[in-house]
Design a protein around this motif. Structure first.
Motif, mmCIF file in Angstrom:
data_model
loop_
_atom_site.group_PDB
_atom_site.id
_atom_site.type_symbol
_atom_site.label_atom_id
_atom_site.label_comp_id
_atom_site.label_asym_id
_atom_site.label_seq_id
_atom_site.Cartn_x
_atom_site.Cartn_y
_atom_site.Cartn_z
ATOM 1 N N LYS A 47 -4.348 3.309 -7.754
ATOM 2 C CA LYS A 47 -3.871 2.702 -6.513
ATOM 3 C C LYS A 47 -3.461 1.246 -6.737
ATOM 4 C CE LYS A 47 -3.666 2.541 -1.879
ATOM 5 N NZ LYS A 47 -3.610 1.091 -1.601
ATOM 6 N N ASP A 90 0.174 -0.561 -5.983
ATOM 7 C CA ASP A 90 0.330 -1.790 -5.208
ATOM 8 C C ASP A 90 1.026 -2.877 -6.023
ATOM 9 O OD1 ASP A 90 -0.939 -0.537 -3.108
ATOM 10 O OD2 ASP A 90 -2.883 -1.482 -3.460
ATOM 11 N N GLU A 131 -2.918 5.350 3.736
ATOM 12 C CA GLU A 131 -2.462 4.893 2.431
ATOM 13 C C GLU A 131 -2.556 5.978 1.357
ATOM 14 O OE1 GLU A 131 -4.553 1.342 1.452
ATOM 15 O OE2 GLU A 131 -3.910 0.280 3.250
ATOM 16 N N SER A 135 0.832 -1.202 0.000
ATOM 17 C CA SER A 135 0.000 0.000 0.000
ATOM 18 C C SER A 135 0.863 1.248 0.000
ATOM 19 C CB SER A 135 -0.902 0.024 1.240
ATOM 20 O OG SER A 135 -1.769 -1.084 1.206
ATOM 21 N N VAL A 136 0.379 2.285 -0.639
ATOM 22 C CA VAL A 136 1.048 3.578 -0.600
ATOM 23 C C VAL A 136 0.847 4.177 0.771
ATOM 24 C CG1 VAL A 136 1.137 5.876 -1.576
ATOM 25 C CG2 VAL A 136 0.691 3.919 -3.054
ATOM 26 N N ARG A 137 1.886 4.575 1.429
ATOM 27 C CA ARG A 137 1.755 5.059 2.806
ATOM 28 C C ARG A 137 2.349 6.455 2.931
ATOM 29 N NH1 ARG A 137 -0.521 1.640 6.009
ATOM 30 N NH2 ARG A 137 -0.617 -0.518 5.376
ATOM 31 N N ASP A 170 5.791 2.954 -2.897
ATOM 32 C CA ASP A 170 5.133 3.704 -1.827
ATOM 33 C C ASP A 170 6.001 4.853 -1.328
ATOM 34 O OD1 ASP A 170 7.122 2.370 -0.475
ATOM 35 O OD2 ASP A 170 5.821 1.566 1.092
#
Length: 357
Positions: free
Chosen positions: A265, A269, A295, A2-4, A274
């Motif tokens: 998104k 993933d 995220e 996940s992008v954080r 990220d």
């Protein structure tokens, strides 16, 4: 993966776009249009006595409002239609006649002609194409039926009694200003900024990109990598994947549209990327959940309540009322809604506006 959002942030005021309001322009304005004062949309309208505290929500004379909008083939458009219907149902003095959503301008023209023939008291219209619906809107106005134009503007000032718009240029301004703040707060040196636009041929996309570039220019930055998608999940994933392949390191990405953001998104993933701040656009429920989960950094609101506000304005106009928060005794001719930044600091305030992608 996940992008954080794993860098520190400083609280930002969600009303930063208001700083630029004086200079913001509106999509679709024609050069021969008379200048109109812009006013914020009121939470409730004003009564015959145009002072705050008047009882505009009290039942009045029953009015028949015709509503026509495009086919709900996009999460935001579905939310627009649903909010209009829900708003009408909240008033016992409003009878709503809803035409079937369509992307066929000729069919929508025939729908408006039906409303004219039925003699409705007002029409709320989100046109498939503002220019193509202008003539029939003028005919409605000439028949004494006030038209409230929503989101996609007509090409003549004589086609609508009132126009309510989202602020596409303001979305870009908000996104770019927020990006500049992130760069400053996190001391990012030589930042790589990317943009995932919508359909480039549309004025709304052009306006969003122009606002983004202007705001970045104010802090000495430019867009380094840009792709354009088609407001769909599939195109979002495809174009985001292309972007990631072209740019091995990115610091900030602004995606114009949260519906296509589902695909964007997914591409993040799939690539296991990220390292960047991810900013969205429009304010979907998905985006707000990603913000809450850490995220996604933020999304820029493009209100899906425009047609609901249009219903309120049509009711006020048909009942010869004004707006309670204005000294002016009549409903303004033009209202441009704000494009605030929604982030972890304020997302709970906007959850009720989130729409399903």
């Amino acid at each position: 993966m996940s992008v954080r959002t794993n860098r520190p942030r400083r609280r930002l005021l969600t009303s930063m776009a208001a700083v630029f309001a004086a200079g913001a322009f509106v999509v679709g304005c024609t050069s021969n249009e008379p200048e109109e004062e812009e006013a914020p949309a009121a939470e409730t309208g004003g009564g015959d006595d145009a002072g705050a505290g008047s009882g505009n929500d009290e039942p009045g004379e029953t009015v028949v409002i015709g509503f026509s909008g495009p086919e709900a083939d996009h999460g935001w458009l579905a939310a627009v239609n649903d909010s209009a219907i829900a708003e009408a149902e909240s008033y016992e003095d409003v009878e709503l006649r809803t035409a079937e959503g369509t992307n066929d301008a000729n069919l929508q023209i025939s729908q408006i002609e039906t409303f004219i023939n039925e003699g409705v008291d007002a029409i709320v219209l989100l046109p498939t194409d503002g220019a193509q619906l202008t003539e029939v809107a003028i005919r409605a106005m000439e028949a004494g039926i006030p038209v409230v134009n929503v989101d996609r503007e007509f090409s003549s000032p004589f086609a609508a009694r009132a126009t309510i718009l989202g602020d596409n240029h303001g979305m870009g301004i908000s996104a770019g200003t927020y990006a500049c703040q992130l760069i400053e707060d996190n001391d990012i040196q030589d930042p790589v900024i990317a943009e995932i636009a919508g359909i480039d041929a549309l004025p709304l996309t052009q306006d969003r990109s122009a606002g983004f570039a202007e705001a970045l220019e104010a802090c000495g930055q430019t867009v380094d990598n840009r792709v354009a998608a088609e407001f769909t999940v599939e195109s979002g994933e495809e174009q985001a994947a292309n972007l990631l392949q072209a740019a091995p390191q990115i610091d900030i990405i602004w995606n114009h549209d949260d519906d296509q953001g589902v695909g964007v998104k997914q591409a993040f993933d799939n690539a296991g990327r990220d390292e960047f701040f991810f900013i969205g656009g429009a304010g979907s429920s998905n985006a707000m959940q990603w913000i809450q989960d850490g995220e996604m950094e933020a999304t820029i609101l493009y209100p899906p309540t425009q047609a609901a506000d249009g219903i309120r304005l049509a009711r006020l106009i048909a009942q010869n009322k004004g707006m309670s928060d204005l000294v002016q005794v009549e409903v303004p001719r033009r209202i441009v809604l704000n494009a605030p930044v929604v982030n972890a600091d304020n997302v709970e305030d906007y959850l009720h506006l989130g729409f399903d992608s």
